[in-house]
Enzyme design. Structure first.
Site, PDB file in Angstrom:
ATOM      1  N   ASN A  66       4.846  -7.444   5.470  1.00 16.79           N
ATOM      2  CA  ASN A  66       3.944  -8.708   5.391  1.00 16.79           C
ATOM      3  C   ASN A  66       3.744  -8.744   3.649  1.00 16.79           C
ATOM      4  OD1 ASN A  66       3.885  -9.144   7.959  1.00 16.79           O
ATOM      5  ND2 ASN A  66       1.495  -8.274   8.056  1.00 16.79           N
ATOM      6  N   GLU A 111      -9.128 -20.102  -3.914  1.00 18.02           N
ATOM      7  CA  GLU A 111      -8.657 -20.125  -2.347  1.00 18.02           C
ATOM      8  C   GLU A 111     -10.130 -20.078  -1.738  1.00 18.02           C
ATOM      9  OE1 GLU A 111      -5.869 -17.233  -1.408  1.00 18.02           O
ATOM     10  OE2 GLU A 111      -4.429 -17.719  -2.884  1.00 18.02           O
ATOM     11  N   ALA A 157       0.776  -1.174   0.052  1.00 19.19           N
ATOM     12  CA  ALA A 157       0.040  -0.012  -0.100  1.00 19.19           C
ATOM     13  C   ALA A 157       0.816   1.305  -0.051  1.00 19.19           C
ATOM     14  CB  ALA A 157      -0.998   0.057   1.287  1.00 19.19           C
ATOM     15  N   GLY A 159      -0.136 -15.949  -1.561  1.00 21.45           N
ATOM     16  CA  GLY A 159      -1.664 -16.433  -2.106  1.00 21.45           C
ATOM     17  C   GLY A 159      -1.913 -15.731  -3.599  1.00 21.45           C
ATOM     18  N   HIS A 186      -3.116 -13.568  11.626  1.00 18.62           N
ATOM     19  CA  HIS A 186      -2.653 -13.228  10.084  1.00 18.62           C
ATOM     20  C   HIS A 186      -2.831 -11.788   9.698  1.00 18.62           C
ATOM     21  CE1 HIS A 186      -1.573 -14.111   5.974  1.00 18.62           C
ATOM     22  NE2 HIS A 186      -3.097 -14.245   5.445  1.00 18.62           N
ATOM     23  N   GLU A 199      -3.585  -2.703   5.667  1.00 15.30           N
ATOM     24  CA  GLU A 199      -4.064  -3.278   6.850  1.00 15.30           C
ATOM     25  C   GLU A 199      -4.400  -2.478   7.755  1.00 15.30           C
ATOM     26  OE1 GLU A 199      -3.147  -7.441   9.304  1.00 15.30           O
ATOM     27  OE2 GLU A 199      -1.937  -6.899   7.607  1.00 15.30           O
ATOM     28  N   ARG A 222     -11.531 -11.469   6.470  1.00 17.83           N
ATOM     29  CA  ARG A 222     -11.324 -11.125   4.905  1.00 17.83           C
ATOM     30  C   ARG A 222     -11.307 -12.082   4.218  1.00 17.83           C
ATOM     31  NH1 ARG A 222      -6.489 -11.721   2.523  1.00 17.83           N
ATOM     32  NH2 ARG A 222      -5.125 -12.061   4.271  1.00 17.83           N
ATOM     33  N   ARG A 244     -11.859 -18.776   6.336  1.00 19.45           N
ATOM     34  CA  ARG A 244     -10.562 -19.153   6.928  1.00 19.45           C
ATOM     35  C   ARG A 244     -10.989 -19.201   8.787  1.00 19.45           C
ATOM     36  NH1 ARG A 244      -6.313 -14.748   4.258  1.00 19.45           N
ATOM     37  NH2 ARG A 244      -5.534 -16.181   2.812  1.00 19.45           N
ATOM     38  N   LYS A 302      10.436   1.274   9.243  1.00 20.40           N
ATOM     39  CA  LYS A 302      10.975   0.500  10.559  1.00 20.40           C
ATOM     40  C   LYS A 302      12.116  -0.273  10.496  1.00 20.40           C
ATOM     41  CE  LYS A 302       9.016  -1.652  14.771  1.00 20.40           C
ATOM     42  NZ  LYS A 302       7.900  -2.383  15.435  1.00 20.40           N
ATOM     43  N   SER A 324      -6.121  -8.878   0.175  1.00 18.40           N
ATOM     44  CA  SER A 324      -5.380  -7.721   0.818  1.00 18.40           C
ATOM     45  C   SER A 324      -4.421  -7.169  -0.013  1.00 18.40           C
ATOM     46  CB  SER A 324      -4.626  -8.840   1.921  1.00 18.40           C
ATOM     47  OG  SER A 324      -3.778  -9.492   1.548  1.00 18.40           O
ATOM     48  N   HIS A 371      -4.921 -17.495  10.189  1.00 19.04           N
ATOM     49  CA  HIS A 371      -4.594 -18.083   9.204  1.00 19.04           C
ATOM     50  C   HIS A 371      -4.543 -19.653   9.476  1.00 19.04           C
ATOM     51  CE1 HIS A 371      -3.372 -19.744   5.077  1.00 19.04           C
ATOM     52  NE2 HIS A 371      -3.476 -18.653   4.818  1.00 19.04           N
TER      53      HIS A 371
END
Length: 528
Positions: free
Chosen positions: A42, A114, A16, A48, A331, A355, A366, A274, A35, A371, A228
């Site tokens: 992530n 998925e 993002a 996926g 997750h 996120e 989600r 999930r 950071k 994502s 997850h």
């Protein structure tokens, strides 16, 4: 003391933040603060793929309904429509930036399926290394035009007259650095590292959510933490994520006695949402039973899933035996800093995307592979909003805050102490009793959590403060939601569709009153 000024400051370097920087850099001066290393996120770990309607047999309405069902009808429907309608356009935009999605010999996309998707609509790049392919491509482009200040800890937002005008950071030498801009964007990811087993990068400790909370921004739906179902586990510890795409290609969940775990549990079987699959696995693991992913039916597994294969080899799991030991792990956080579709928060000048943000698009759970799509779609919306804003009307007082000498007298817990509390009491299955135990523990640090004071902490201590803050918000919000829905499961409030209360718990230092979103039938009057 170093001071930097820019048109836009982006805190975070996942998909993002990078996408926003890429799109903004043609019109604005942008600085990225991250950071750790720029590629530690992530996003780069995402296996996926990215969900989008690019097949003639698919329709955005089907993607919309799959997202709504997975989110347990708690989603903001207008935002879902925006997300799924822009899928194909964003795939074209990514390809224009040099991303190469996997295609067959016929030139058509190789689409995967998925959990909770009723159609094959998952695009991949580099097999199960989609996040890596997208992130590295964006990093290589962004570096050409945007300064990236890495190993820089954002410790607090600078608020002046109710407007966010900058960020205070600590560099590697524990020196304060001030950044000023009329637009400050949080793209810091979620909070998976609050739990002992997680798919998240080690840097993902809820920092952006904690910064926004201390600044007085409104947060919502913090109780919704997705676990997850298939984390690779070895010796009781998480060793990496086993993509849901593995089940999409035919792998089955089995118990140690060889029985199919999801048989008769859900109409979608192993590809159920999930939260459903995670709870089934959790029940077995809690009773000291092992659960495996049977991959024996997948031909050429190592070629199709090189990332998963590498994880297994590094963990000492022999994939030629066809069984991968798995367990659920933290997750994704569906809640976060509340925003509109353009990333605007309740504080002027402060935005959030990815996120860390809560647009309402994911609801209570989600949908798989939404994502990465969320990251690029809302980065695009944010960029359009900022580019069309006249910055000349925003006067920023570039005045560094005096040296911070305020000390915190109480000793802080270790990171693992926070993780132990969250995993034991605020995990996949929750009860009022356990949530109260966690809340009592967090209350020992209530002064630190609620204070807007910038303390003289080390970078490690700032991280622990953020973990305490977000852990408290998740716990208190979970206690308020007196129902089971999606990723929030309370044994004392069984999962029944006619009992859903549609409440929203808002968390804000400014103590703003909660309000009803999406014409909800009920809203808590509890403001954290």
């Amino acid at each position: 003391m170093k001071v930097f000024t820019s048109d836009v400051i982006i805190v975070g370097s996942g998909i993002a933040g990078l996408m926003a920087a890429e799109l903004l850099s043609f019109d604005k001066n942008v600085i990225i603060i991250t950071k750790s290393d720029v590629v530690h996120s992530n996003s780069i770990m995402a296996q996926g793929g990215i969900a989008a309607v690019v097949d003639s047999e698919d329709d955005w309405r089907d993607h919309f309904l799959d997202t709504l069902r997975a989110g347990c009808y708690y989603n903001n429907e207008d935002v879902i429509e925006l997300l799924v309608k822009q899928g194909a356009e964003m795939i074209r935009k990514l390809e224009g930036l040099g991303v190469r999605f996997d295609k067959g010999k016929d030139g058509k996309y190789l689409l995967g399926q998925e959990g909770a998707h009723l159609k094959r609509r998952i695009l991949h790049a580099g097999g199960d290394a989609t996040g890596k392919e997208l992130t590295l491509k964006l990093v290589s482009r962004v570096k050409q035009n945007v300064p990236i200040h890495d190993y820089m800890d954002a410790i607090d937002l600078i608020i002046e007259n109710g407007r966010c005008i900058g960020v205070i950071c600590l560099d590697e030498n524990q020196e304060y650095v001030h950044y000023f801009a009329p637009h400050v964007v949080l793209a810091t990811g979620g909070a998976g590292q609050l739990y002992s087993v997680t798919s998240n990068n080690s840097a993902i400790t809820g920092d952006g959510m904690a910064l926004a909370y201390r600044a007085g921004a409104r947060l919502a739906d913090m109780e919704f933490v997705q676990f997850h179902p298939t984390m690779l586990v070895e010796n009781g510890k998480g060793a990496g994520l086993v993509s849901e795409a593995v089940r999409g290609e035919g792998a089955r969940l089995i118990t140690e006695d060889g029985k199919l775990l999801m048989e008769g549990k859900h109409e979608l079987g192993d590809l159920a949402p999930r939260d459903v699959v995670a709870r089934e696995i959790f029940e077995k693991v809690s009773n000291n039973q092992k659960v495996f992913l049977d991959i024996s039916s997948i031909d050429h597994f190592e070629q199709k899933f090189p990332s998963v294969s590498s994880l297994c080899i590094n963990a000492g799991v022999q994939i030629d035996k066809g069984l991968i030991p798995i367990a659920p792990g933290a997750h994704f956080v569906m809640g976060g800093v509340e925003t509109n579709m353009q990333g605007k928060t309740s504080i002027e000048g402060l935005y959030a995307i990815g996120e860390v943000a809560n647009t309402g698009v994911h609801g209570a759970n989600r949908l798989a592979s939404n994502s990465l799509l969320e990251g690029v779609v809302f980065a695009n919306e944010l960029a359009r909003e900022i580019i069309n804003t006249d910055d000349s009307l925003m006067k920023t007082n570039v005045k560094p805050i005096a040296c911070i000498d305020k000390r915190y007298s109480q000793s802080l817990p270790a990171k693992d102490d926070v993780r132990a509390i969250m995993s034991k009491y605020v995990g996949i299955v929750r009860t009022k009793e356990n949530l109260l135990k966690a809340l009592k523990w967090f209350d020992k640090y209530s002064t630190l959590i609620r204070s807007k004071q910038v303390y003289q902490f080390s970078r490690e201590e700032h991280t622990i403060r953020n973990m305490l803050t977000v852990g408290y918000l998740i716990t208190a919000s979970a206690l308020c939601r007196k129902e089971s829905r999606g990723s929030h499961y309370r044994i004392d409030y069984p999962l029944t569709s006619d009992h859903w209360l549609n409440q929203t718990v808002y968390c804000s230092m400014s103590k703003q009153e909660p309000y009803v979103r999406n014409k909800k039938d009920y809203v808590s009057n509890f403001v954290i």
